[in-house]
Design an enzyme around this catalytic site. Structure first.
Site, mmCIF file in Angstrom:
data_model
loop_
_atom_site.group_PDB
_atom_site.id
_atom_site.type_symbol
_atom_site.label_atom_id
_atom_site.label_comp_id
_atom_site.label_asym_id
_atom_site.label_seq_id
_atom_site.Cartn_x
_atom_site.Cartn_y
_atom_site.Cartn_z
ATOM 1 N N ASP A 54 0.645 -0.113 13.570
ATOM 2 C CA ASP A 54 1.524 0.499 14.176
ATOM 3 C C ASP A 54 2.046 -0.042 15.268
ATOM 4 O O ASP A 54 2.042 0.717 16.466
ATOM 5 C CB ASP A 54 1.231 2.109 14.383
ATOM 6 C CG ASP A 54 0.330 2.698 13.282
ATOM 7 O OD1 ASP A 54 1.211 2.651 12.077
ATOM 8 O OD2 ASP A 54 -0.465 3.563 13.415
ATOM 9 N N GLU A 223 6.509 8.287 6.169
ATOM 10 C CA GLU A 223 6.235 8.524 7.595
ATOM 11 C C GLU A 223 6.925 7.363 8.657
ATOM 12 O O GLU A 223 7.548 6.403 7.948
ATOM 13 C CB GLU A 223 4.562 8.554 7.800
ATOM 14 C CG GLU A 223 4.089 7.315 7.059
ATOM 15 C CD GLU A 223 2.807 7.524 6.436
ATOM 16 O OE1 GLU A 223 2.061 8.703 6.872
ATOM 17 O OE2 GLU A 223 1.822 6.503 6.450
#
Length: 335
Positions: A54, A223
């Protein structure tokens, strides 16, 4: 940006954005590996400490690239040339006391870094695997460097009975001065709330939680939203399918566009992202498996897609991927 992603496979702890690249030759050199036979480009060359999940990246005023990622108090890395990255500590040396209410391991995920009003801002998530008992935190720093962040607590939270999840935040600042925070994972999908620029918290004049992407049928796996505005359109990037399973990961990056920050976001075929829509920007090819957890940043040579992938030639190790983006034809294309 590990996430509390409902019903998805996880492997271990998370280490939590003819023309080819004719790149800047010095500090911003950026060379692509040879193109594979697929329709998708290989990530640009990066070296050093590049095991990440991420990733979010920004270029500081002195030209240094600051990169933060999931795990360990939000891992910090720096680079002077966007190629060689070195660890420089963590955003937080001491976990804020409220983290323990959402993560027994005090392990934050999915940071988002930006620069607004003369200071660096960071939104991030605190949760645990499989839980929607989650919260998004907010911090600022005058330098953006590791260990310099001041936390201001919770921006938005969800509970175990919520039908959406407060993780994977991304701040978008519109040209009219309005701030928006997108976030979400699985369950009923991706959401957006308005933010007060004076506090960095939710705007009291609009408490609406807007839906911007969802998968009402089949898997709920969507997401990691990222919103940018280019050429009069708002573009929503999101990660679809299974993350964090090494070489078994099926993560991919999709996008849609809208004429309003709150949507509706439609893909190239006109399908609403609230109804399983989304056009693929980057997916698995060759050794580069499950790209996702993306962010988008603007640099001197164009927009960058910054993400992680799983290296099929290194036992599925999660690594940093960076590609330039083209907007030719009104849609993002990685190259």
């Amino acid at each position: 940006m590990i996430h509390a992603k409902s019903a998805r496979t996880r492997a271990g702890s998370r280490f939590r954005r003819g023309r080819r690249l004719a790149v800047l030759a010095a500090a911003t050199a950026f060379a692509l590996l040879p193109t594979s036979a697929s329709a998708y480009p290989n990530p640009g060359r990066v070296t050093g400490d590049i095991v990440v999940h991420d990733p979010t990246m920004i270029r500081a005023s002195d030209g240094t690239y600051l990169l933060y990622s999931t795990h360990g108090g939000l891992e910090a890395r720096t680079s002077t040339d966007r190629i060689a990255f070195s660890r420089s500590g963590n955003a937080f040396n001491t976990p804020p006391s409220w983290w323990k209410n959402y993560s027994s391991s005090n392990d934050p995920w999915a940071p988002d870094i930006s620069y607004q009003g003369g200071k660096y801002l960071m939104y991030y998530a605190v949760s645990s695997f499989g839980s929607s008992n989650s919260a998004i935190g907010f911090a600022t720093s005058s330098s953006g460097k590791a260990g310099t962040w001041t936390d201001y607590g919770i921006v938005h939270s969800t509970t175990g009975s919520s039908n959406y999840n407060a993780i994977d935040p991304n701040l978008f600042v519109d040209g009219d001065g309005k701030w928006w925070l997108s976030f979400g994972s699985w369950w009923s999908g991706l959401k957006m709330i308005r933010i007060d620029p004076s506090t960095g918290k939710q705007y009291s004049g609009d408490k609406t939680v807007y839906g911007i992407a969802s998968r009402p049928t089949g898997t709920k796996a969507v997401e990691a939203p990222t919103v940018v505005k280019r050429n009069g359109y708002y573009y929503l990037f999101a990660s679809y399918d299974t993350c964090c399973a090494g070489t078994s990961s099926t993560y991919k990056i999709k996008a849609g566009r809208a004429t309003s920050p709150t949507g509706p976001y439609l893909d190239k075929n006109g399908v609403n992202m609230m109804n399983n829509g989304g056009s693929v920007v980057l997916e698995s090819h060759g050794r580069y498996i499950g790209p996702g957890g993306q962010s988008v940043m603007s640099d001197v040579d164009g927009d960058l897609l910054v993400y992680h992938y799983y290296d099929g030639e290194d036992n599925g190790t999660p690594k940093l991927g960076v590609n330039l983006l083209s907007w030719s034809g009104g849609w993002p294309t990685a190259y």
